[in-house]
Write an enzyme that holds these catalytic residues in place. Sequence first.
Site, PDB file in Angstrom:
ATOM      1  CB  CYS B 140      23.656  -9.153  -3.163  1.00 36.93           C
ATOM      2  SG  CYS B 140      25.204  -9.307  -2.946  1.00 36.93           S
ATOM      3  CG  HIS B 220      26.886  -4.526  -4.350  1.00 31.10           C
ATOM      4  ND1 HIS B 220      27.949  -4.596  -4.013  1.00 31.10           N
ATOM      5  CD2 HIS B 220      26.588  -5.473  -4.356  1.00 31.10           C
ATOM      6  CE1 HIS B 220      28.347  -5.601  -3.186  1.00 31.10           C
ATOM      7  NE2 HIS B 220      27.238  -6.672  -2.933  1.00 31.10           N
ATOM      8  CD  GLN B 301      25.229  -4.215   0.667  1.00 32.49           C
ATOM      9  OE1 GLN B 301      24.539  -3.603  -0.259  1.00 32.49           O
ATOM     10  NE2 GLN B 301      26.133  -3.452   2.249  1.00 32.49           N
TER      11      GLN B 301
END
Lengths: 337, 337
Positions: B140, B220, B301
């Site tokens: 990712c 993230h 992600q």
Amino acid sequence: MLSVGVNGYGTIGKRVADAVVAQPDMELVGVAKTRPNYEAERAVANGYPLYAAIEERAEKFDAADIDLAGLVEELVEEADVMVDATPSGIGAENKSLYEEHDTPALYQGGEDADLVDTSFNARANFADAAGADRVRVVSCNTTGLSRLVAPLEEEYGIEKVRATLVRRGGDPAQTDRGPINDILPNPRTIPSHHGPDVQTIFPDLAIDTLGLKVPATLMHTHSINVSLTGDATADEVRELLESQTRTFVIPEHLDIDGAGKLKEFALDAGRPRGDLWENCIWGESISVEGDDLYLFQAIHQESDVVPENVDAIRAVAETADADESIETTNDALDMGL
Amino acid sequence: MLSVGVNGYGTIGKRVADAVVAQPDMELVGVAKTRPNYEAERAVANGYPLYAAIEERAEKFDAADIDLAGLVEELVEEADVMVDATPSGIGAENKSLYEEHDTPALYQGGEDADLVDTSFNARANFADAAGADRVRVVSCNTTGLSRLVAPLEEEYGIEKVRATLVRRGGDPAQTDRGPINDILPNPRTIPSHHGPDVQTIFPDLAIDTLGLKVPATLMHTHSINVSLTGDATADEVRELLESQTRTFVIPEHLDIDGAGKLKEFALDAGRPRGDLWENCIWGESISVEGDDLYLFQAIHQESDVVPENVDAIRAVAETADADESIETTNDALDMGL
């Protein structure tokens, strides 16, 4: 003996008061507070003369059975130097109070830089505060960056600093803060105010900073890049930072992975409130790739400015130079880890 | 029609299966799973033929009253392409399974790059996977970085990328992950593995990455610096990124401050599971200071590699070129936000 008063007895004020009491050349003449909360009760229990910061609220202390020594004006009159540790913006409102009594005052990093004669970091520009009436001790993050910049600039020269500040959302006692379960670019615009703030200490430094906020309360963590002008190895930089007194290079064998273990380490070492006055730099993170130095450091937002405030007191009172003051402060606080 | 099998029906596998079903040129011949949990039950409810990934555990599905279509070997035999979405390291163990049946296979970013013929990002190096037997769809974070690097490299040239990855501690369903109330440099050494991983896509790129983990589960967040070779303005970079199909530049007027609102925005838009397949780049963060470009991007992600897996299927089967495949995938997923 320097007579020191502290206006504002919260996160920073109470720590500065304790640190002043610990100094061989200072006397705490009192602390001022707006509200009779748990911290006010503790001040009295410590034997610190407690003054009402707002006359109209003095009776609330009576109602809470907390003895007052008087009003803040009396404290300011008695002090050689006042440390204003009130919330951001309140310091500016207090400026006239200190000026009416001709008492030099220190302000915290939440105030505007143009409120004061000089912004201050002991390692970087102690002498600029000599004899000043108004000095601003820069914020926790700016203090942490300045302590890093000063030796690197002197030893190697700096082409540019790029720093991402992963900031704790609030202090442990700030129960109204967030975020919960999120990672917020904060501010979402770039640069954050921290870069320009560092430039109040290093006017010619090229520095870009990016800020975020995350669901943690213990410490900030900085992801640092410094493009150096001169050649350096990671080992040399490590030695340089280990030789400074307020940058603690965390040895690998301590197996400290974050702020939780850092704070526990400080509590185990008997540090008051588990405070970490130093930049805490992970030794294994210090890396050099070409001209680029990288490292991670944790910054204890509640306490890293405390020794800086103590030094700033001596700077405005002109009772010591930088090296003398820093050594006296560190010794009085028993700073080695 | 391409017959596609998915081995591993967890976070990535179930999303890839759904995305395959949505494609006009693909048929999902089945999914394989080791355990009869809530996801297995949902696979059967969706009408997806469910295969036991481990023969010895097949009876557990019977005990749970979940119907099996057979064993994973049968699925591999039937499929034109297998997508291995098993946990990190298990993909490598499955390699011989796919090879025994002469079935080309896609692996996920958790596997070593040397397991495969090529690592893959649709925007950056689609053609490298043409006819390959083993392709690794990068992780990712590497996908998010590659999507940014590709257009910037083409348009301006890149001197160096420096990225701090503030990573979620675990996915929402990973109840055994941390940290709680901490900010962990992770790894504490620099660079993190992400930089070298991006170099599996861009072998000549200079990139240094630093990783951290924080108590958040949603996405993230990357703090990005790209030193550009050519001149650029923030507006030009913004237009460039807005012109890409898998970089969503978040307009300021949406007032989205973090992953929480991003996910809510995606759920409100009807996105399956609230997935955000695109890099989510804060428009107001795109800044240029001298040669340095800065920006913040959030990376989901759980889902940003899903369209990349779909494209990689066509790449190994050689049924489309990059532009055709990306357009087909995006249209089938109704990707516009």
